[in-house]
Design an enzyme around this catalytic site. Structure first.
Site, PDB file in Angstrom:
ATOM      1  N   ASN A   9     -30.522   0.865   1.178  1.00 33.37           N
ATOM      2  CA  ASN A   9     -29.728  -0.153   0.503  1.00 33.37           C
ATOM      3  C   ASN A   9     -30.004  -0.045  -0.997  1.00 33.37           C
ATOM      4  O   ASN A   9     -31.043  -0.462  -1.481  1.00 33.37           O
ATOM      5  CB  ASN A   9     -30.154  -1.521   1.057  1.00 33.37           C
ATOM      6  CG  ASN A   9     -29.397  -2.671   0.441  1.00 33.37           C
ATOM      7  OD1 ASN A   9     -28.660  -2.504  -0.529  1.00 33.37           O
ATOM      8  ND2 ASN A   9     -29.590  -3.858   0.986  1.00 33.37           N
ATOM      9  N   ARG A  90     -25.918   1.387   2.991  1.00 32.64           N
ATOM     10  CA  ARG A  90     -25.067   0.295   2.527  1.00 32.64           C
ATOM     11  C   ARG A  90     -24.271   0.803   1.335  1.00 32.64           C
ATOM     12  O   ARG A  90     -24.832   1.350   0.390  1.00 32.64           O
ATOM     13  CB  ARG A  90     -25.920  -0.888   2.098  1.00 32.64           C
ATOM     14  CG  ARG A  90     -25.120  -1.980   1.437  1.00 32.64           C
ATOM     15  CD  ARG A  90     -26.008  -3.139   1.053  1.00 32.64           C
ATOM     16  NE  ARG A  90     -25.248  -4.150   0.349  1.00 32.64           N
ATOM     17  CZ  ARG A  90     -25.479  -4.521  -0.908  1.00 32.64           C
ATOM     18  NH1 ARG A  90     -26.453  -3.958  -1.594  1.00 32.64           N
ATOM     19  NH2 ARG A  90     -24.750  -5.445  -1.483  1.00 32.64           N
ATOM     20  N   HIS A 179     -20.738  -9.390   0.333  1.00 32.95           N
ATOM     21  CA  HIS A 179     -21.701 -10.023   1.259  1.00 32.95           C
ATOM     22  C   HIS A 179     -21.217  -9.922   2.715  1.00 32.95           C
ATOM     23  O   HIS A 179     -21.683 -10.672   3.580  1.00 32.95           O
ATOM     24  CB  HIS A 179     -21.917 -11.527   0.951  1.00 32.95           C
ATOM     25  CG  HIS A 179     -22.786 -11.796  -0.234  1.00 32.95           C
ATOM     26  ND1 HIS A 179     -22.737 -12.968  -0.930  1.00 32.95           N
ATOM     27  CD2 HIS A 179     -23.725 -11.045  -0.851  1.00 32.95           C
ATOM     28  CE1 HIS A 179     -23.612 -12.931  -1.925  1.00 32.95           C
ATOM     29  NE2 HIS A 179     -24.221 -11.758  -1.899  1.00 32.95           N
ATOM     30  N   GLY A 209     -28.057 -16.405  -2.166  1.00 38.73           N
ATOM     31  CA  GLY A 209     -29.232 -15.617  -2.549  1.00 38.73           C
ATOM     32  C   GLY A 209     -29.243 -15.516  -4.058  1.00 38.73           C
ATOM     33  O   GLY A 209     -28.919 -16.494  -4.741  1.00 38.73           O
ATOM     34  N   ASN A 210     -29.581 -14.351  -4.605  1.00 39.53           N
ATOM     35  CA  ASN A 210     -29.393 -14.162  -6.048  1.00 39.53           C
ATOM     36  C   ASN A 210     -27.912 -14.216  -6.372  1.00 39.53           C
ATOM     37  O   ASN A 210     -27.481 -14.888  -7.291  1.00 39.53           O
ATOM     38  CB  ASN A 210     -29.995 -12.836  -6.492  1.00 39.53           C
ATOM     39  CG  ASN A 210     -31.482 -12.973  -6.717  1.00 39.53           C
ATOM     40  OD1 ASN A 210     -31.936 -13.951  -7.305  1.00 39.53           O
ATOM     41  ND2 ASN A 210     -32.246 -12.007  -6.246  1.00 39.53           N
ATOM     42  N   ARG A 240     -25.127 -15.255 -12.497  1.00 40.17           N
ATOM     43  CA  ARG A 240     -23.678 -15.075 -12.709  1.00 40.17           C
ATOM     44  C   ARG A 240     -22.981 -16.422 -12.760  1.00 40.17           C
ATOM     45  O   ARG A 240     -23.326 -17.329 -12.011  1.00 40.17           O
ATOM     46  CB  ARG A 240     -23.076 -14.245 -11.572  1.00 40.17           C
ATOM     47  CG  ARG A 240     -23.504 -12.807 -11.600  1.00 40.17           C
ATOM     48  CD  ARG A 240     -22.922 -12.039 -10.404  1.00 40.17           C
ATOM     49  NE  ARG A 240     -23.967 -11.299  -9.736  1.00 40.17           N
ATOM     50  CZ  ARG A 240     -23.977 -10.977  -8.450  1.00 40.17           C
ATOM     51  NH1 ARG A 240     -22.966 -11.326  -7.681  1.00 40.17           N
ATOM     52  NH2 ARG A 240     -24.983 -10.311  -7.936  1.00 40.17           N
ATOM     53  N   GLU A 383     -29.512  -8.315   7.050  1.00 42.04           N
ATOM     54  CA  GLU A 383     -28.496  -7.306   6.751  1.00 42.04           C
ATOM     55  C   GLU A 383     -28.928  -5.935   7.231  1.00 42.04           C
ATOM     56  O   GLU A 383     -28.105  -5.138   7.678  1.00 42.04           O
ATOM     57  CB  GLU A 383     -28.239  -7.265   5.237  1.00 42.04           C
ATOM     58  CG  GLU A 383     -27.467  -8.467   4.752  1.00 42.04           C
ATOM     59  CD  GLU A 383     -27.442  -8.575   3.238  1.00 42.04           C
ATOM     60  OE1 GLU A 383     -28.460  -9.027   2.678  1.00 42.04           O
ATOM     61  OE2 GLU A 383     -26.433  -8.218   2.634  1.00 42.04           O
TER      62      GLU A 383
HETATM   63  P1  ADP Z   1     -30.701 -11.224  -2.765  1.00 41.57           P
HETATM   64  O1  ADP Z   1     -29.390 -11.834  -3.083  1.00 41.57           O
HETATM   65  O2  ADP Z   1     -31.252 -10.378  -3.885  1.00 41.57           O
HETATM   66  O3  ADP Z   1     -30.781 -10.576  -1.397  1.00 41.57           O
HETATM   67  P2  ADP Z   1     -32.299 -13.332  -1.609  1.00 41.57           P
HETATM   68  O4  ADP Z   1     -31.304 -13.686  -0.552  1.00 41.57           O
HETATM   69  O5  ADP Z   1     -33.606 -12.783  -1.196  1.00 41.57           O
HETATM   70  O6  ADP Z   1     -31.698 -12.436  -2.756  1.00 41.57           O
HETATM   71  O7  ADP Z   1     -32.571 -14.662  -2.456  1.00 41.57           O
HETATM   72  C1  ADP Z   1     -33.411 -14.654  -3.553  1.00 41.57           C
HETATM   73  C2  ADP Z   1     -33.502 -16.043  -4.130  1.00 41.57           C
HETATM   74  O8  ADP Z   1     -33.908 -16.977  -3.121  1.00 41.57           O
HETATM   75  C3  ADP Z   1     -34.594 -16.179  -5.199  1.00 41.57           C
HETATM   76  O9  ADP Z   1     -34.105 -15.872  -6.468  1.00 41.57           O
HETATM   77  C4  ADP Z   1     -34.969 -17.611  -5.104  1.00 41.57           C
HETATM   78  O10 ADP Z   1     -34.190 -18.330  -6.044  1.00 41.57           O
HETATM   79  C5  ADP Z   1     -34.580 -18.069  -3.729  1.00 41.57           C
HETATM   80  N1  ADP Z   1     -35.737 -18.443  -2.910  1.00 41.57           N
HETATM   81  C6  ADP Z   1     -36.578 -17.629  -2.263  1.00 41.57           C
HETATM   82  N2  ADP Z   1     -37.537 -18.356  -1.630  1.00 41.57           N
HETATM   83  C7  ADP Z   1     -37.286 -19.656  -1.903  1.00 41.57           C
HETATM   84  C8  ADP Z   1     -37.908 -20.896  -1.556  1.00 41.57           C
HETATM   85  N3  ADP Z   1     -38.989 -20.942  -0.789  1.00 41.57           N
HETATM   86  N4  ADP Z   1     -37.352 -22.029  -2.024  1.00 41.57           N
HETATM   87  C9  ADP Z   1     -36.238 -21.986  -2.784  1.00 41.57           C
HETATM   88  N5  ADP Z   1     -35.623 -20.859  -3.167  1.00 41.57           N
HETATM   89  C10 ADP Z   1     -36.128 -19.706  -2.719  1.00 41.57           C
END
Ligand code: ADP
Length: 399
Positions: A9, A90, A179, A209-210, A240, A383
């Protein structure tokens, strides 16, 4: 056929890899190579004996993939002994050409090359790794799993923008959605939790997520989604902006003289929650809110308001729903985001039960009140497992 799949990925500057047991969804070994193209890169590997971190320069995506394979060879598990059934790649953008995972051959490589203008940061990196992996594992089936494929079911009135027809015909400008792998995976899990066939479920899936997106899923098909031509549209995200009056970038450029590259960078990397409060991690946002930081409070309110707006809109699109499904790092972990986003929607049958919602867990779970008309579910996404399963299915069908 062997049921283990190596999933690759690739992001614009990182590479995640995972050796997945497709029967159980577990990663036997996995890792992350970061800061590709910079001198202070790193490799984080998780093997049978725990985690190892190595700091070193990572020159290219090819370099990153070789480092990942070295990590398997040094720290295990051995890929030679794993008995790989396929390699799943991916691929971010499949345009309107790919609506399903596809066996990689020279023709597919050419087709993904043609799509580079649509994903200039991601598709070239994907291609580089695909080519290296094909050279290193010439006897294994390689399968491309596209982030856009799940949304190829969007109807024309949803994917077409109200701009001159030629924009779509000549420049492929339309809504694609992203996504998709995650949304497909959690939709299947949600149907299982609801005890109904997926074909009978109407779901709103919030991948937070991010990046963040909302998708309306009707009978397992994506019928509306918040990301558009690019992943910049829709919900507020970590860095974003999400939805924006399209005249704002024009104003910055034409009236204020901003360079287009700067506008692009700011909207993608310095906006969203980070733009308002200076941080894009929700744990930090939560800490600052607890301290009474007004910007953090405002960022949180903007973020949750945007989600609520989309939930209302997609409720209307679907004509009623069985469940709202939260996934992604924020959706799975941040109880306050879940409750604030769905506050005031009891007239739609959507009600979060505070006590259930507060419980921290890695398991799929319902956080709505018992007997509530609409279920509110938290479903951890996987994923890598979805990519591995799809890759293996394509590889098996090709035998
Ligand atoms: P990506 O989109 O890169 O796959 P993720 O789905 O792993 O990202 O999400 C990452 C985000 O999740 C982090 O930037 C953070 O803001 C949030 N996050 C991770 N753990 C926690 C938590 N325990 N509480 C709140 N937010 C969290």
């Amino acid at each position: 056929m062997n049921r283990h799949v190596l999933v690759i990925n690739v992001g614009s500057s990182s590479l995640k890899y995972s050796l997945v047991d497709t029967d159980h969804g577990t990663a036997l070994g996995s890792g992350l190579v970061e800061r590709i193209g910079e001198p202070d890169g790193s490799v984080h590997h998780r093997g049978p004996d725990g985690d190892t971190d190595t700091a070193r320069e990572v020159r290219s995506h090819e370099d990153a993939l070789r480092l990942a394979l070295d990590a398997f060879a040094t720290h295990g598990p051995s890929l030679d002994d794993a008995g790989l059934g396929a390699i799943g790649h991916r691929v971010v953008h499949g345009g309107d050409r790919f609506s399903a995972p596809t066996l990689i051959d020279d023709e597919l490589v050419r087709a993904v090359e043609e799509l580079v203008p649509l994903a200039p940061l991601h598709n070239p990196a994907n291609l580089e790794c695909i080519q290296v992996a094909r050279r290193l594992f010439p006897n294994l089936p390689h399968v491309a799993v596209f982030d856009t494929a799940f949304h190829q079911t969007l109807p024309p009135h949803v994917y077409t923008y109200a701009v001159p027809r030629e924009w779509a015909e000549d420049h492929r400008i339309r809504r694609y959605g992203f996504h998709g792998t995650s949304v497909g995976f959690v939709s299947g899990e949600a149907a299982r939790m609801l005890g109904k066939p997926l074909e009978d479920c109407r779901l709103i899936v919030l991948h937070l997520g991010n990046g963040a997106s909302a998708t309306a899923v009707d009978g397992g098909r994506s019928v509306e989604t918040s990301m558009g031509f690019t992943p910049l549209a829709g919900l507020v995200m970590g860095t974003r902006s999400g939805d924006l009056d399209p005249a704002i970038p024009l104003h910055l450029h034409l009236r204020l003289g901003w360079k287009v590259e700067d506008i692009d960078r700011v909207l993608n990397r310095e906006s969203g929650v980070k733009g308002i409060v200076g941080h894009n991690d929700f744990r930090e946002l939560s800490r600052l809110r607890d301290e009474g930081d007004p910007d953090a409070g405002l960022a949180f309110d903007i973020y949750c308001h945007r989600i609520r707006k989309y939930v209302g809109a997609y409720f209307a699109v679907l004509g009623g729903i069985d469940a709202v499904v939260f996934t992604g790092g924020v959706g799975e972990n941040d109880a306050q985001v879940r409750s604030a986003s769905l506050r005031g929607l009891t007239r739609l049958g959507i009600e979060v039960e505070d006590e259930r919602n507060r419980v921290r867990s890695r398991e799929p779970r319902a956080v709505s009140a018992e007997g509530s008309e609409v279920a509110v579910l938290v479903v951890p996404t996987n994923e890598e497992w979805e990519i591995a399963r799809q890759a293996l299915a394509v590889a098996e069908a090709a035998v």
